[in-house]
Design an enzyme around this catalytic site. Structure first.
Site, PDB file in Angstrom:
ATOM      1  N   ASP A  82       0.887  -1.166   0.000  1.00  0.00           N
ATOM      2  CA  ASP A  82       0.000   0.000   0.000  1.00  0.00           C
ATOM      3  C   ASP A  82       0.922   1.211   0.000  1.00  0.00           C
ATOM      4  O   ASP A  82       1.610   1.471   0.988  1.00  0.00           O
ATOM      5  CB  ASP A  82      -0.876  -0.040   1.261  1.00  0.00           C
ATOM      6  CG  ASP A  82      -1.753   1.204   1.409  1.00  0.00           C
ATOM      7  OD1 ASP A  82      -1.570   2.152   0.620  1.00  0.00           O
ATOM      8  OD2 ASP A  82      -2.601   1.218   2.308  1.00  0.00           O
ATOM      9  N   TYR A 101      -3.662   9.314   0.420  1.00  0.00           N
ATOM     10  CA  TYR A 101      -3.642   9.004   1.841  1.00  0.00           C
ATOM     11  C   TYR A 101      -2.612   7.923   2.197  1.00  0.00           C
ATOM     12  O   TYR A 101      -2.569   6.867   1.558  1.00  0.00           O
ATOM     13  CB  TYR A 101      -5.037   8.585   2.340  1.00  0.00           C
ATOM     14  CG  TYR A 101      -5.048   8.666   3.824  1.00  0.00           C
ATOM     15  CD1 TYR A 101      -5.011   9.913   4.448  1.00  0.00           C
ATOM     16  CD2 TYR A 101      -4.980   7.531   4.604  1.00  0.00           C
ATOM     17  CE1 TYR A 101      -4.921  10.019   5.812  1.00  0.00           C
ATOM     18  CE2 TYR A 101      -4.890   7.622   5.972  1.00  0.00           C
ATOM     19  CZ  TYR A 101      -4.862   8.877   6.578  1.00  0.00           C
ATOM     20  OH  TYR A 101      -4.761   8.968   7.926  1.00  0.00           O
ATOM     21  N   TYR A 141      -4.808  -0.896  16.696  1.00  0.00           N
ATOM     22  CA  TYR A 141      -4.898   0.402  17.366  1.00  0.00           C
ATOM     23  C   TYR A 141      -5.332   0.096  18.797  1.00  0.00           C
ATOM     24  O   TYR A 141      -6.212  -0.736  19.000  1.00  0.00           O
ATOM     25  CB  TYR A 141      -6.038   1.255  16.787  1.00  0.00           C
ATOM     26  CG  TYR A 141      -5.780   1.916  15.478  1.00  0.00           C
ATOM     27  CD1 TYR A 141      -5.818   3.303  15.368  1.00  0.00           C
ATOM     28  CD2 TYR A 141      -5.565   1.163  14.328  1.00  0.00           C
ATOM     29  CE1 TYR A 141      -5.626   3.921  14.157  1.00  0.00           C
ATOM     30  CE2 TYR A 141      -5.367   1.769  13.121  1.00  0.00           C
ATOM     31  CZ  TYR A 141      -5.398   3.155  13.038  1.00  0.00           C
ATOM     32  OH  TYR A 141      -5.205   3.755  11.841  1.00  0.00           O
ATOM     33  N   ASP A 199      -2.514  -7.352   4.347  1.00  0.00           N
ATOM     34  CA  ASP A 199      -3.156  -7.470   3.039  1.00  0.00           C
ATOM     35  C   ASP A 199      -2.406  -8.444   2.123  1.00  0.00           C
ATOM     36  O   ASP A 199      -1.665  -8.037   1.220  1.00  0.00           O
ATOM     37  CB  ASP A 199      -3.267  -6.086   2.395  1.00  0.00           C
ATOM     38  CG  ASP A 199      -4.187  -5.178   3.227  1.00  0.00           C
ATOM     39  OD1 ASP A 199      -5.000  -5.699   4.023  1.00  0.00           O
ATOM     40  OD2 ASP A 199      -4.086  -3.955   3.081  1.00  0.00           O
ATOM     41  N   TYR A 229       1.857  -0.546  14.940  1.00  0.00           N
ATOM     42  CA  TYR A 229       0.916  -0.587  13.831  1.00  0.00           C
ATOM     43  C   TYR A 229       1.363   0.313  12.687  1.00  0.00           C
ATOM     44  O   TYR A 229       1.634   1.487  12.886  1.00  0.00           O
ATOM     45  CB  TYR A 229      -0.482  -0.149  14.294  1.00  0.00           C
ATOM     46  CG  TYR A 229      -1.407   0.019  13.127  1.00  0.00           C
ATOM     47  CD1 TYR A 229      -1.908  -1.097  12.472  1.00  0.00           C
ATOM     48  CD2 TYR A 229      -1.715   1.278  12.639  1.00  0.00           C
ATOM     49  CE1 TYR A 229      -2.716  -0.959  11.370  1.00  0.00           C
ATOM     50  CE2 TYR A 229      -2.537   1.423  11.538  1.00  0.00           C
ATOM     51  CZ  TYR A 229      -3.032   0.304  10.907  1.00  0.00           C
ATOM     52  OH  TYR A 229      -3.831   0.444   9.812  1.00  0.00           O
ATOM     53  N   LYS A 239      -2.134  -2.680   7.294  1.00  0.00           N
ATOM     54  CA  LYS A 239      -2.573  -4.070   7.194  1.00  0.00           C
ATOM     55  C   LYS A 239      -1.591  -4.893   6.374  1.00  0.00           C
ATOM     56  O   LYS A 239      -0.862  -4.355   5.555  1.00  0.00           O
ATOM     57  CB  LYS A 239      -3.931  -4.085   6.499  1.00  0.00           C
ATOM     58  CG  LYS A 239      -5.023  -4.829   7.203  1.00  0.00           C
ATOM     59  CD  LYS A 239      -5.323  -4.344   8.610  1.00  0.00           C
ATOM     60  CE  LYS A 239      -5.962  -2.990   8.628  1.00  0.00           C
ATOM     61  NZ  LYS A 239      -5.089  -1.896   8.439  1.00  0.00           N
TER      62      LYS A 239
HETATM   63  C1  F6R Z   1      -6.305   0.637   6.546  1.00  0.00           C
HETATM   64  C2  F6R Z   1      -7.561   0.400   7.227  1.00  0.00           C
HETATM   65  C3  F6R Z   1      -8.347   1.542   7.702  1.00  0.00           C
HETATM   66  C4  F6R Z   1      -7.602   2.492   8.621  1.00  0.00           C
HETATM   67  C5  F6R Z   1      -8.542   3.610   9.092  1.00  0.00           C
HETATM   68  C6  F6R Z   1      -7.843   4.631   9.953  1.00  0.00           C
HETATM   69  O1  F6R Z   1      -5.898  -0.424   5.792  1.00  0.00           O
HETATM   70  O2  F6R Z   1      -7.955  -0.674   7.397  1.00  0.00           O
HETATM   71  O3  F6R Z   1      -9.511   1.065   8.330  1.00  0.00           O
HETATM   72  O4  F6R Z   1      -7.063   1.801   9.705  1.00  0.00           O
HETATM   73  O5  F6R Z   1      -9.089   4.277   7.983  1.00  0.00           O
HETATM   74  O6  F6R Z   1      -6.760   5.108   9.261  1.00  0.00           O
HETATM   75  P1  F6R Z   1      -5.775   6.250   9.808  1.00  0.00           P
HETATM   76  O7  F6R Z   1      -5.293   5.800  11.173  1.00  0.00           O
HETATM   77  O8  F6R Z   1      -4.705   6.284   8.778  1.00  0.00           O
HETATM   78  O9  F6R Z   1      -6.583   7.513   9.901  1.00  0.00           O
HETATM   79 MG    MG Z   2      -4.102   1.994   3.141  1.00  0.00          MG
HETATM   80 MG    MG Z   3      -4.685  -2.287   1.976  1.00  0.00          MG
END
Ligand code: F6R
Ligand code: MG
Ligand code: MG
Length: 368
Positions: A13, A92, A349, A235, A230, A233
């Site tokens: 990613d 992002y 998290y 993936d 963390y 993922k």
């Molecule tokens: C990423 C995922 C998302 C993020 C969530 C919070 O693969 O599964 O659910 O964990 O959008 O993302 P952040 O912490 O980057 O704001």
């Molecule tokens: Mg991502």
């Molecule tokens: Mg992913």
């Protein structure tokens, strides 16, 4: 020159669009341009760039064997170039899975997921490549057991002399960095004791017992273990050979007709059903999910990737998708409670340490 061909699937990613839900076309184009140059100069025989959700997937064929530093360098440079495009668009989490600035010869341990196999191409070589988003590396355990060891899934194990001798499973303990082999069907029950706990024990590869040919290989990298915190993922990806000595295409796909629960939905901290979808439908948006799996099918032809066919682009998986939505809704109704939320030790998290520190003095001994 070897008469073998190596299939390398390397993914990361490197930036999501929008949020973690999908991928911007410019990243695919950048990766294609890079790999095209490598094909022109003879490094690659062929390639296909794809994606599932926010994960960029480099599917490559060559003759340099597994763990080739030249191929890993190419993949790393390609992912970095795509990350630069992501940064320029302020996508992002740009570059989030590339954990190090300095490449050291192998992308393993540096963030990207890797699955590679070197094979002697058969007279006809159907290959299926599975790629999943919003889940983690153990997600392939259940389908691999079903496709290579369960007669209710793969009737070939029962009625085809080519498969009747069974398959050998290579299992990795990702915490202790150890591996063990199980010969199935004889040791099926022993196998399932371990791989039924997919957060720790992962099926790395499967071999045809009579010939020792490799039938499947998965990525087992766990980003959270690599980074110690963390970072995204895992993936995972999975390569499966099909037909002949291996399960038929339909037997390989059949385990995915059940939307089984995997970990990795929202913030890597929830269980949710794995929904098989076509590549264009792999945009996990509801509560950042539910988790998705796509499958691209190729016929190898002297190392060239004839294809892909988007294997879950088939109405016969509509009912699975409907069930996944029902199961997803059922899980969502648990909100922040287990078993939708993962057990404490598995969440990616957590506010618990901070909270425990702050509230430590308010905990009293229970005396009764
Ligand atoms: C990423 C995922 C998302 C993020 C969530 C919070 O693969 O599964 O659910 O964990 O959008 O993302 P952040 O912490 O980057 O704001
Ligand atoms: Mg991502
Ligand atoms: Mg992913």
């Amino acid at each position: 020159m070897t008469d073998k061909v190596t299939l390398s699937v390397i993914k990361a990613d490197v930036g999501g669009y929008v949020g973690h839900s999908s991928m911007h076309e410019d990243l695919i184009e950048e990766a294609e341009d890079r790999l095209e140059l490598a094909k022109d100069d003879g490094t690659l025989i062929d390639f296909h760039v794809s994606r599932v959700g926010d994960d960029l997937e480099l599917i490559m064929t060559h003759q340099m064997g597994v763990d080739s530093s030249k191929i890993h360098q190419l993949a790393w440079n390609t992912l970095e170039a795509a990350a630069e495009v992501a940064k320029s668009l302020k996508l992002y989490g740009a570059g989030q899975d590339l954990l190090s600035d300095a490449f050291s010869g192998n992308v393993k341990g540096m963030g990207p997921g890797v699955a590679e196999m070197e094979i002697k191409e058969r007279a006809s070589e159907p290959i299926l490549i599975f790629m999943a988003d919003k889940t983690s590396a153990g997600a392939w355990n259940m389908p691999l057991v079903k496709m290579f060891a369960d007669p209710f899934t793969t009737i070939g194990l029962v009625i085809s002399p080519a498969l009747h001798g069974g398959f050998r499973f290579e299992v990795q303990d990702v915490l202790e960095h150890k591996k063990i082999y199980f010969d199935c069907p004889d040791e099926l029950y022993d196998l399932v004791v371990f791989v039924g706990a997919p957060a720790r024990y992962m099926v790395k590869a499967v071999y045809h017992r009579d010939t020792n040919e490799i039938g499947a290989v998965s990525s087992t990298q766990r980003l959270s273990l690599l980074a110690g915190r963390y970072v995204g993922k895992d993936d995972p990806v999975l390569i499966v050979r099909s037909q002949g000595n291996f399960p038929a295409v339909g037997e390989v796909l059949e385990p995915f007709a059940f939307p089984y629960l995997v970990e990795g939905w929202m913030r890597g901290s929830h269980h949710g059903p794995l929904m098989p979808v076509s590549v264009p439908q792999s945009n996990p948006s509801r509560f950042d999910g539910p988790p998705r799996v796509v499958c691209l099918g190729f016929q190898l032809c002297n190392g060239s990737l004839v294809g892909p066919r988007d294997m879950f682009d088939d109405p016969s998986f509509d009912e699975t998708r409907r069930q996944a939505n029902l199961a997803g809704e059922y899980m969502r109704r648990h909100g922040p409670f287990e078993p939708h939320r993962l057990p404490l030790g598995e969440m990616e998290y957590t506010t618990m340490p901070e909270l425990m520190k702050r509230l430590a003095e308010r905990f009293e001994d229970v005396t009764d």
